[in-house]
Scaffold this motif. Structure first.
Motif, PDB file in Angstrom:
ATOM      1  N   UNK A  85       0.840  -1.202   0.000  1.00 47.87           N
ATOM      2  CA  UNK A  85       0.000   0.000   0.000  1.00 47.87           C
ATOM      3  C   UNK A  85       0.876   1.253   0.000  1.00 47.87           C
ATOM      4  N   UNK A  86       0.298   2.339  -0.513  1.00 43.06           N
ATOM      5  CA  UNK A  86       1.059   3.570  -0.627  1.00 43.06           C
ATOM      6  C   UNK A  86       1.428   4.146   0.733  1.00 43.06           C
ATOM      7  N   UNK A  87       0.556   3.998   1.737  1.00 43.21           N
ATOM      8  CA  UNK A  87       0.878   4.578   3.042  1.00 43.21           C
ATOM      9  C   UNK A  87       2.099   3.893   3.657  1.00 43.21           C
ATOM     10  N   UNK A  88       2.313   2.605   3.332  1.00 40.72           N
ATOM     11  CA  UNK A  88       3.503   1.911   3.841  1.00 40.72           C
ATOM     12  C   UNK A  88       4.766   2.507   3.243  1.00 40.72           C
ATOM     13  N   UNK A 144      -0.061  -7.424  -9.278  1.00 40.02           N
ATOM     14  CA  UNK A 144      -1.264  -7.128 -10.056  1.00 40.02           C
ATOM     15  C   UNK A 144      -1.854  -5.762  -9.800  1.00 40.02           C
ATOM     16  N   UNK A 145      -1.179  -4.912  -9.013  1.00 38.54           N
ATOM     17  CA  UNK A 145      -1.693  -3.566  -8.768  1.00 38.54           C
ATOM     18  C   UNK A 145      -1.595  -2.738 -10.044  1.00 38.54           C
ATOM     19  N   UNK A 146      -2.665  -2.021 -10.366  1.00 40.28           N
ATOM     20  CA  UNK A 146      -2.711  -1.231 -11.591  1.00 40.28           C
ATOM     21  C   UNK A 146      -2.381   0.217 -11.264  1.00 40.28           C
ATOM     22  N   UNK A 148      -1.407   3.863 -12.414  1.00 40.80           N
ATOM     23  CA  UNK A 148      -1.496   4.725 -13.581  1.00 40.80           C
ATOM     24  C   UNK A 148      -0.239   5.585 -13.698  1.00 40.80           C
ATOM     25  N   UNK A 149      -0.111   6.237 -14.829  1.00 48.48           N
ATOM     26  CA  UNK A 149       1.102   7.019 -15.082  1.00 48.48           C
ATOM     27  C   UNK A 149       1.270   8.141 -14.067  1.00 48.48           C
ATOM     28  N   UNK A 150       0.143   8.709 -13.589  1.00 52.48           N
ATOM     29  CA  UNK A 150       0.270   9.851 -12.677  1.00 52.48           C
ATOM     30  C   UNK A 150       0.957   9.469 -11.384  1.00 52.48           C
ATOM     31  N   UNK A 151       0.780   8.212 -10.929  1.00 52.14           N
ATOM     32  CA  UNK A 151       1.412   7.814  -9.674  1.00 52.14           C
ATOM     33  C   UNK A 151       2.927   7.791  -9.804  1.00 52.14           C
TER      34      UNK A 151
END
Length: 223
Positions: A85-88, A144-146, A148-151
């Protein structure tokens, strides 16, 4: 980060001892062989410098790479436990920034700027956010996390701009202008180019599939 992740993923679920043993066999003998030749050639007068050089540890980046290899299995387990996860990741990035600030403001006063420990800690922490970002994205790609380019673009800008501002304030004018002009422009542009190429490839594949599914007319058959 990407490379170490795929080295670890070859033996997922196993003990980390084989991973460390393979890294030891691959890195240390070659480093010692080159280090002994370098120590004999330069004829160091200091015993500490000679020993570090003979072990191949006189270069800061060798020490940093070894530290990252040591930390990588534990960092990967942390990401896996939090399901990538991003928060990690942002927690790791925040702790790295805090540790980096503390090292730069404390270690040189106690140990000096040319001390081996000071150099290793500061140079490793300077690059640890980028290393953990590569490990993080590699895990998300295989899970398998999708994304996007913005991330990718936002992550690149967020973690490069503070470093570039610091460099602009602490390096000569020519170097600071060069770094601040190239990095924020080139890295997001490369990500956007990759996205554009992927979209072109997907549109071509859709177009070719439509041509193959089209019904033949006038008795003609298409290969």
């Amino acid at each position: 980060g990407f490379g170490i992740f795929y080295s670890l993923s070859k033996h997922r679920g196993e003990s980390i001892r084989p991973f460390y043993l393979r890294r030891f066999i691959r890195i240390l003998p070659a480093s010692i062989l080159v280090g002994i030749g370098t120590a004999v050639f330069f004829k160091y007068h200091s015993t500490t410098q000679w020993v570090l050089c003979a072990l191949g540890l006189n270069m800061w980046y060798i020490r940093s790479i070894l530290l990252m290899y040591l930390i990588a299995p534990f960092l990967l387990k942390y990401y896996e436990r939090h399901h990538a996860s991003w928060h990690a990741f942002f927690l790791i990035a925040a702790l790295t920034a805090l540790a980096n600030w503390l090292c730069w403001n404390t270690l040189p006063h106690f140990l000096g700027t040319s001390n081996v420990i000071t150099e290793t800690c500061t140079w490793t922490l300077d690059r640890f956010t980028a290393f953990s970002l590569g490990l993080f994205f590699a895990l998300r790609a295989t899970s398998g996390a999708k994304d996007k380019a913005w991330s990718w673009i936002v992550a690149t800008i967020v973690f490069s701009v503070p470093a570039l501002v610091y460099m602009a304030c602490h390096t000569p004018a020519s170097n600071s202008i060069e770094w601040t002009a190239i990095f924020p422009a080139v890295l997001p542009a490369l990500f956007m180019l990759c996205v554009a190429l992927c979209r072109i490839a997907s549109s071509r594949s859709r177009f070719s599939s439509r041509c193959c599914l089209a019904r033949p007319t006038h008795g003609l058959r298409f290969p």
